[in-house]
Design a protein around this motif. Structure first.
Motif, PDB file in Angstrom:
ATOM      1  N   ALA A   1      -1.190   8.122   0.680  1.00  0.00           N
ATOM      2  CA  ALA A   1      -1.607   8.796   1.911  1.00  0.00           C
ATOM      3  C   ALA A   1      -0.725   9.978   2.285  1.00  0.00           C
ATOM      4  CB  ALA A   1      -1.640   7.792   3.071  1.00  0.00           C
ATOM      5  N   ALA A   2       0.293  10.303   1.462  1.00  0.00           N
ATOM      6  CA  ALA A   2       1.209  11.417   1.743  1.00  0.00           C
ATOM      7  C   ALA A   2       1.842  11.285   3.127  1.00  0.00           C
ATOM      8  CB  ALA A   2       0.491  12.759   1.598  1.00  0.00           C
ATOM      9  N   LEU A   3       2.189  10.045   3.509  1.00  0.00           N
ATOM     10  CA  LEU A   3       2.864   9.823   4.783  1.00  0.00           C
ATOM     11  C   LEU A   3       4.301  10.331   4.701  1.00  0.00           C
ATOM     12  CD1 LEU A   3       1.706   6.171   5.625  1.00  0.00           C
ATOM     13  CD2 LEU A   3       0.627   8.344   6.277  1.00  0.00           C
TER      14      LEU A   3
ATOM     15  N   LEU B   1       0.810  -1.212   0.000  1.00  0.00           N
ATOM     16  CA  LEU B   1       0.000   0.000   0.000  1.00  0.00           C
ATOM     17  C   LEU B   1       0.847   1.268   0.000  1.00  0.00           C
ATOM     18  CD1 LEU B   1      -2.842   1.258   0.143  1.00  0.00           C
ATOM     19  CD2 LEU B   1      -2.655   1.124   2.651  1.00  0.00           C
ATOM     20  N   HIS B   2       1.992   1.245   0.689  1.00  0.00           N
ATOM     21  CA  HIS B   2       2.744   2.484   0.918  1.00  0.00           C
ATOM     22  C   HIS B   2       4.103   2.527   0.228  1.00  0.00           C
ATOM     23  CE1 HIS B   2      -0.277   3.877   3.713  1.00  0.00           C
ATOM     24  NE2 HIS B   2      -0.162   2.777   4.447  1.00  0.00           N
ATOM     25  N   HIS B   3       4.337   1.673  -0.789  1.00  0.00           N
ATOM     26  CA  HIS B   3       5.674   1.660  -1.390  1.00  0.00           C
ATOM     27  C   HIS B   3       5.964   2.880  -2.258  1.00  0.00           C
ATOM     28  CE1 HIS B   3       3.424  -0.176  -4.803  1.00  0.00           C
ATOM     29  NE2 HIS B   3       4.405   0.281  -5.575  1.00  0.00           N
ATOM     30  N   HIS B   4       4.943   3.737  -2.488  1.00  0.00           N
ATOM     31  CA  HIS B   4       5.186   4.988  -3.217  1.00  0.00           C
ATOM     32  C   HIS B   4       5.132   6.209  -2.296  1.00  0.00           C
ATOM     33  CE1 HIS B   4       5.763   3.959  -7.405  1.00  0.00           C
ATOM     34  NE2 HIS B   4       4.817   3.037  -7.295  1.00  0.00           N
ATOM     35  N   GLU B   5       5.109   5.990  -1.001  1.00  0.00           N
ATOM     36  CA  GLU B   5       5.231   7.119  -0.071  1.00  0.00           C
ATOM     37  C   GLU B   5       6.689   7.599  -0.083  1.00  0.00           C
ATOM     38  OE1 GLU B   5       2.574   8.274   1.143  1.00  0.00           O
ATOM     39  OE2 GLU B   5       1.153   6.623   1.462  1.00  0.00           O
ATOM     40  N   ARG B   6       6.909   8.880   0.207  1.00  0.00           N
ATOM     41  CA  ARG B   6       8.242   9.450   0.240  1.00  0.00           C
ATOM     42  C   ARG B   6       8.470  10.168   1.574  1.00  0.00           C
ATOM     43  NH1 ARG B   6       8.530   6.104  -2.923  1.00  0.00           N
ATOM     44  NH2 ARG B   6       8.914   6.268  -5.170  1.00  0.00           N
TER      45      ARG B   6
END
Length: 368
Positions: free
Chosen positions: A232-234, A219-224
């Motif tokens: 989710a802009a985490l 789910l979050h492998h494209h968060e930076r």
């Protein structure tokens, strides 16, 4: 009985129905290899090619037992396995897919542990291969190495490797379209791309996968790290660590592979770019580990040497700048009958791997 091959028996784009040898019986190209160009055929004919005629089918000389699969063939079988798994994930649930994904992840872990340099080489050399299969496996190997250096045990690493194998399954329906894309994404395409992590999680859940770390990494492998990612802009520590590991592995593997709109970016330049973004886009500690683990010149990288020869990196060195190298193409452009060791001080620069696909069959023997 050995039969000399003529030019008419070699055709561009056709796979070899038999393995071919030089006059001394040394294996040059294995059965199933695809001829790339007329120039390659000319060079091969100059070497003097032979095949073994036994029942119309090539067999190794004086076989004692069936030849075991090479490391590169093992990696090839993983790609085919993954392709089948992706097809299953896009279809209706039939049961057992989670177990098969985990088995592939475990097999990849074992191969990586037993042959780390060879595994990296096999995946670096095939940068122009089917992106939808080669990229996830490469990301999985990098994730395995990073997680191990971070202190994760084998069981703890398994869902991270499984997540890497399946992280782009939500894009499976448009992979072909994206691989042909030469211009900017349309608004509709970009919306689909940004939705693929969530879609992937939904697909995995539909097939019975409930492991929290696995699903969170997908789910979050494209968060930076700076909060500029999606969905989710985490930012920073809010991004689960498995996702931070997969994110950097995904970036590295994607950048070194060619796309319709650009040539591949050399590993050395890719690593430099990642290092420049440490602490902003990517986890700084993981960026440092990546460079140490992969090396500035990763196994499988092709290098131009001071002598004019082309060499291939066969082993990582004690530091990132001193790999083990074997020359494979002489200074006059002809493949060497026997690769020879060269010193890292001879390196002039890197060469895009896809420019020399014709010699991969010879390179394979250097990795067991």
């Amino acid at each position: 009985m050995m039969k000399k091959l003529s030019r008419s028996e070699l055709q561009v784009g056709k796979v070899l129905p038999w393995s071919v040898y030089n006059q001394g019986g040394e294996l040059l190209l294995r059965e199933g290899y695809r001829i790339e160009s007329q120039a390659q055929i000319t060079k091969l004919i100059q070497l003097g090619l032979y095949r073994d005629e036994q029942g119309g089918k090539e067999r190794p000389k004086n076989p004692v037992e069936e030849r075991p699969a090479s490391l590169f063939e093992v990696i090839g079988s993983y790609k085919r396995n993954l392709k089948g798994l992706c097809r299953e994930l896009t279809g209706e649930p039939r049961g057992g897919v989670e177990a098969r994904i985990l088995k592939l992840a475990q097999n990849l872990q074992r191969t990586c542990m037993a042959h780390p340099d060879g595994t990296l080489a096999a995946l670096h050399l095939d940068v122009a291969d089917d992106y939808s299969c080669a990229h996830p496996l490469h990301a999985a190997v990098i994730s395995e190495m990073l997680a191990r250096q971070k202190g994760f045990g084998p069981v703890e690493r398994l869902p991270i490797v499984a997540a890497a194998i399946t992280h782009d399954v939500g894009l499976e329906h448009m992979q072909g379209e994206l691989e042909r894309q030469k211009g900017p994404l349309s608004d509709a395409q970009w919306t689909e791309v940004k939705a693929h992590p969530g879609r992937g999680v939904e697909m995995l859940r539909r097939h019975g996968i409930r492991n929290g770390e696995w699903l969170a990494a997908v789910l979050h492998h494209h968060e930076r790290n700076d909060g500029s990612g999606y969905p989710a802009a985490l930012a920073d520590e809010r991004i689960p660590e498995p996702a931070r590991i997969l994110a950097i592995a995904d970036i590295y593997s994607a950048m070194i592979r060619p796309r319709a709109y650009r040539d591949p970016i050399l590993a050395k330049d890719t690593l430099r770019g990642i290092f420049m973004e440490r602490g902003s886009k990517v986890d700084g500690e993981l960026a440092a580990i990546l460079i140490k683990e992969v090396g500035i010149y990763p196994p499988g990288s092709l290098l131009r040497l001071k002598s004019g020869e082309v060499g291939v990196v066969t082993r990582r060195g004690v530091d990132a700048n001193t790999p083990s190298i074997h020359s494979i193409i002489g200074k006059h452009g002809a493949p060497l009958m026997k690769p020879e060791r060269r010193d890292a001080s001879e390196i002039v620069g890197m060469i895009p791997n896809h420019k020399f696909r014709s010699i991969w069959g010879r390179v394979e023997s250097l990795f067991g």
